[in-house]
Design an enzyme around this catalytic site. Structure first.
Site, PDB file in Angstrom:
ATOM      1  N   ASP A 119       8.680   6.716   7.737  1.00  0.00           N
ATOM      2  CA  ASP A 119       8.094   5.995   6.170  1.00  0.00           C
ATOM      3  C   ASP A 119       9.644   4.461   6.289  1.00  0.00           C
ATOM      4  OD1 ASP A 119       8.433   6.185   3.469  1.00  0.00           O
ATOM      5  OD2 ASP A 119      10.136   7.036   3.132  1.00  0.00           O
ATOM      6  N   ASN A 132       2.309  14.261  11.569  1.00  0.00           N
ATOM      7  CA  ASN A 132       1.332  15.483  12.794  1.00  0.00           C
ATOM      8  C   ASN A 132       2.450  15.256  13.254  1.00  0.00           C
ATOM      9  OD1 ASN A 132      -0.543  16.397  11.257  1.00  0.00           O
ATOM     10  ND2 ASN A 132      -2.166  14.658  11.528  1.00  0.00           N
TER      11      ASN A 132
HETATM   12  C1  LIG Z   1      11.989  -6.100   3.894  1.00  0.00           C
HETATM   13  C2  LIG Z   1      12.414  -5.455   3.007  1.00  0.00           C
HETATM   14  C3  LIG Z   1      12.876  -3.593   3.597  1.00  0.00           C
HETATM   15  C4  LIG Z   1      12.435  -2.524   2.199  1.00  0.00           C
HETATM   16  C5  LIG Z   1      11.747  -1.251   2.556  1.00  0.00           C
HETATM   17  C6  LIG Z   1      13.086  -0.404   2.734  1.00  0.00           C
HETATM   18  C7  LIG Z   1      11.998   0.184   3.444  1.00  0.00           C
HETATM   19  C8  LIG Z   1      12.214   2.047   2.677  1.00  0.00           C
HETATM   20  C9  LIG Z   1      11.164   2.334   2.897  1.00  0.00           C
HETATM   21  C10 LIG Z   1      11.985   3.774   2.249  1.00  0.00           C
HETATM   22  C11 LIG Z   1      10.660   4.351   1.288  1.00  0.00           C
HETATM   23  C12 LIG Z   1      11.122   5.427   0.012  1.00  0.00           C
HETATM   24  O1  LIG Z   1      11.568   6.364   0.631  1.00  0.00           O
HETATM   25  S1  LIG Z   1      10.586   5.196  -1.359  1.00  0.00           S
HETATM   26  C13 LIG Z   1      10.847   6.604  -1.768  1.00  0.00           C
HETATM   27  C14 LIG Z   1      10.097   7.834  -1.766  1.00  0.00           C
HETATM   28  N1  LIG Z   1       8.909   7.862  -2.483  1.00  0.00           N
HETATM   29  C15 LIG Z   1       9.416   7.848  -4.367  1.00  0.00           C
HETATM   30  O2  LIG Z   1      10.201   8.351  -4.633  1.00  0.00           O
HETATM   31  C16 LIG Z   1       8.418   7.802  -5.295  1.00  0.00           C
HETATM   32  C17 LIG Z   1       7.789   8.225  -6.315  1.00  0.00           C
HETATM   33  N2  LIG Z   1       6.433   8.131  -7.074  1.00  0.00           N
HETATM   34  C18 LIG Z   1       6.462   7.559  -7.970  1.00  0.00           C
HETATM   35  O3  LIG Z   1       7.482   7.221  -8.473  1.00  0.00           O
HETATM   36  C19 LIG Z   1       5.162   6.960  -8.732  1.00  0.00           C
HETATM   37  O4  LIG Z   1       4.052   8.074  -8.193  1.00  0.00           O
HETATM   38  C20 LIG Z   1       4.996   5.357  -7.704  1.00  0.00           C
HETATM   39  C21 LIG Z   1       5.876   4.306  -8.345  1.00  0.00           C
HETATM   40  C22 LIG Z   1       4.025   6.095  -6.655  1.00  0.00           C
HETATM   41  C23 LIG Z   1       3.351   5.389  -8.340  1.00  0.00           C
HETATM   42  O5  LIG Z   1       3.360   4.815  -9.548  1.00  0.00           O
HETATM   43  P1  LIG Z   1       2.657   4.734 -10.803  1.00  0.00           P
HETATM   44  O6  LIG Z   1       3.280   2.703  -9.997  1.00  0.00           O
HETATM   45  O7  LIG Z   1       2.979   4.343 -12.214  1.00  0.00           O
HETATM   46  O8  LIG Z   1       1.402   4.541  -9.949  1.00  0.00           O
HETATM   47  P2  LIG Z   1       0.038   5.141 -10.459  1.00  0.00           P
HETATM   48  O9  LIG Z   1      -0.173   4.630 -11.820  1.00  0.00           O
HETATM   49  O10 LIG Z   1       0.921   6.770 -10.441  1.00  0.00           O
HETATM   50  O11 LIG Z   1      -0.972   5.403  -9.415  1.00  0.00           O
HETATM   51  C24 LIG Z   1      -1.460   3.999  -8.830  1.00  0.00           C
HETATM   52  C25 LIG Z   1      -2.672   4.418  -8.021  1.00  0.00           C
HETATM   53  O12 LIG Z   1      -2.237   4.307  -6.933  1.00  0.00           O
HETATM   54  C26 LIG Z   1      -2.662   6.298  -6.801  1.00  0.00           C
HETATM   55  N3  LIG Z   1      -1.802   7.466  -6.146  1.00  0.00           N
HETATM   56  C27 LIG Z   1      -0.353   7.811  -6.882  1.00  0.00           C
HETATM   57  N4  LIG Z   1      -0.031   8.288  -6.148  1.00  0.00           N
HETATM   58  C28 LIG Z   1      -1.054   8.811  -5.540  1.00  0.00           C
HETATM   59  C29 LIG Z   1      -0.470   9.812  -4.272  1.00  0.00           C
HETATM   60  N5  LIG Z   1       0.614  10.531  -4.038  1.00  0.00           N
HETATM   61  N6  LIG Z   1      -1.358   9.776  -3.554  1.00  0.00           N
HETATM   62  C30 LIG Z   1      -2.495   9.194  -3.767  1.00  0.00           C
HETATM   63  N7  LIG Z   1      -2.903   8.314  -4.531  1.00  0.00           N
HETATM   64  C31 LIG Z   1      -2.031   8.163  -5.088  1.00  0.00           C
HETATM   65  C32 LIG Z   1      -3.579   6.550  -8.693  1.00  0.00           C
HETATM   66  O13 LIG Z   1      -4.092   7.610  -7.903  1.00  0.00           O
HETATM   67  C33 LIG Z   1      -3.811   4.826  -8.582  1.00  0.00           C
HETATM   68  O14 LIG Z   1      -4.706   5.174  -7.849  1.00  0.00           O
HETATM   69  P3  LIG Z   1      -6.108   4.232  -8.568  1.00  0.00           P
HETATM   70  O15 LIG Z   1      -6.241   4.856 -10.294  1.00  0.00           O
HETATM   71  O16 LIG Z   1      -6.011   3.239  -9.644  1.00  0.00           O
HETATM   72  O17 LIG Z   1      -7.111   4.177  -7.953  1.00  0.00           O
END
Ligand SMILES: CCCCCCCCCCCC(=O)SCCNC(=O)CCNC(=O)[C@H](O)C(C)(C)COP(=O)(O)OP(=O)(O)OC[C@H]1O[C@@H](n2cnc3c(N)ncnc32)[C@H](O)[C@@H]1OP(=O)(O)O
Length: 225
Positions: free
Chosen positions: A145, A167
């Site tokens: 991730d 996987n």
């Molecule tokens: C160098 C710097 C280093 C910095 C980098 C550091 C790297 C660290 C990495 C760690 C990252 C993490 O752990 S992050 C933590 C884990 N993740 C989370 O907690 C996220 C929780 N989920 C959310 O908050 C939300 O669902 C979001 C923000 C992801 C999306 O919400 P949103 O912004 O309202 O978007 P939304 O309108 O729902 O969706 C936008 C489009 O994506 C699609 N979509 C949304 N979710 C999905 C899904 N699961 N599977 C398929 N498609 C999806 C929708 O159908 C839509 O398609 P269309 O209709 O437009 O076609």
């Protein structure tokens, strides 16, 4: 002057006692130093070799540093604390950097902008054990991730993982070195699609895991909560 200093120290002691009552963790010497010290903290770049790094991790690190010389790859520095959070106001730490050297996640990432690729060299320490002798799947997922996250965040800005599909094909021996190779496959609007594999370090012969992921660029108009 003397009196106001004494009063300030007394107030600090009272606050400290209250805090320790509310949060026993504040008695922990490391946390206590972090919360109460007024010294300016110079952040340490954690993505550099330390004595816990194995020969293989050092070798791979040196190979990638060589690739950086012509500018095609760059090493990404990494810090325990986010620059976005004032250290005095928060004890927040990057999850993967919360362990002492060698016990948890030892890693360094390199980025290639032309190829939109991120490579992470990762050595999982003894505190990341799952099945005895092997890395916990959650620790592997975390590093996948983090690697695809960086690969998405550099071109995409502020992104979050929406989907991560892994996987697990072979168990990864604890304390061994693996190479996590991720690339950005496609961008559609706010959606970034990435893929990634995890292979044994140095020879890359063993394919340990494969993953695909979807990251979403945050919409500034929407609240996260
Ligand atoms: C160098 C710097 C280093 C910095 C980098 C550091 C790297 C660290 C990495 C760690 C990252 C993490 O752990 S992050 C933590 C884990 N993740 C989370 O907690 C996220 C929780 N989920 C959310 O908050 C939300 O669902 C979001 C923000 C992801 C999306 O919400 P949103 O912004 O309202 O978007 P939304 O309108 O729902 O969706 C936008 C489009 O994506 C699609 N979509 C949304 N979710 C999905 C899904 N699961 N599977 C398929 N498609 C999806 C929708 O159908 C839509 O398609 P269309 O209709 O437009 O076609």
């Amino acid at each position: 002057m003397m009196r106001s200093c004494t009063a300030a120290l007394r107030t600090l002691r009272v606050l400290r006692c209250r805090l320790e009552g509310a949060f026993p963790a504040a008695r922990h010497p490391v946390l206590a130093r972090r919360w109460f010290s007024t010294e300016k903290v110079i952040p340490k770049d954690q993505a550099l070799p330390n004595p816990s790094w194995s020969k293989d991790l050092r070798l791979l690190f040196d190979q990638f540093m060589k690739k950086c010389e012509d500018g095609s790859w760059e090493r990404l520095p990494s810090y325990k604390n986010s620059k976005l959070v004032k250290e005095q106001l928060s004890q927040a730490q990057l999850f993967t950097r919360g362990y002492e050297d060698g016990l948890g996640f030892e890693y360094v990432m390199f980025y290639n902008d032309d190829e939109k690729r991120t490579v992470c060299l990762f050595q999982g320490g003894p505190y990341l054990q799952g099945v005895p002798g092997f890395l916990h799947g959650g620790a592997i997922a975390t590093m996948i991730d983090a690697t695809v996250g960086v690969c998405a965040a550099i071109p995409g800005g502020i992104v979050m993982t929406a989907n991560l599909n892994i996987n697990f094909k072979r168990p990864i021996p604890l304390c061994s070195v693996v190479v996590i190779n991720s690339q950005l496959d496609k961008i559609e609007g706010r959606k970034l699609f990435l893929s990634c594999d995890v292979r044994s370090g140095v020879d890359e012969k063993i394919l340990y895991s494969e993953a695909t992921s979807l990251f979403i660029k945050l919409d500034p108009e929407k609240s996260l909560t």
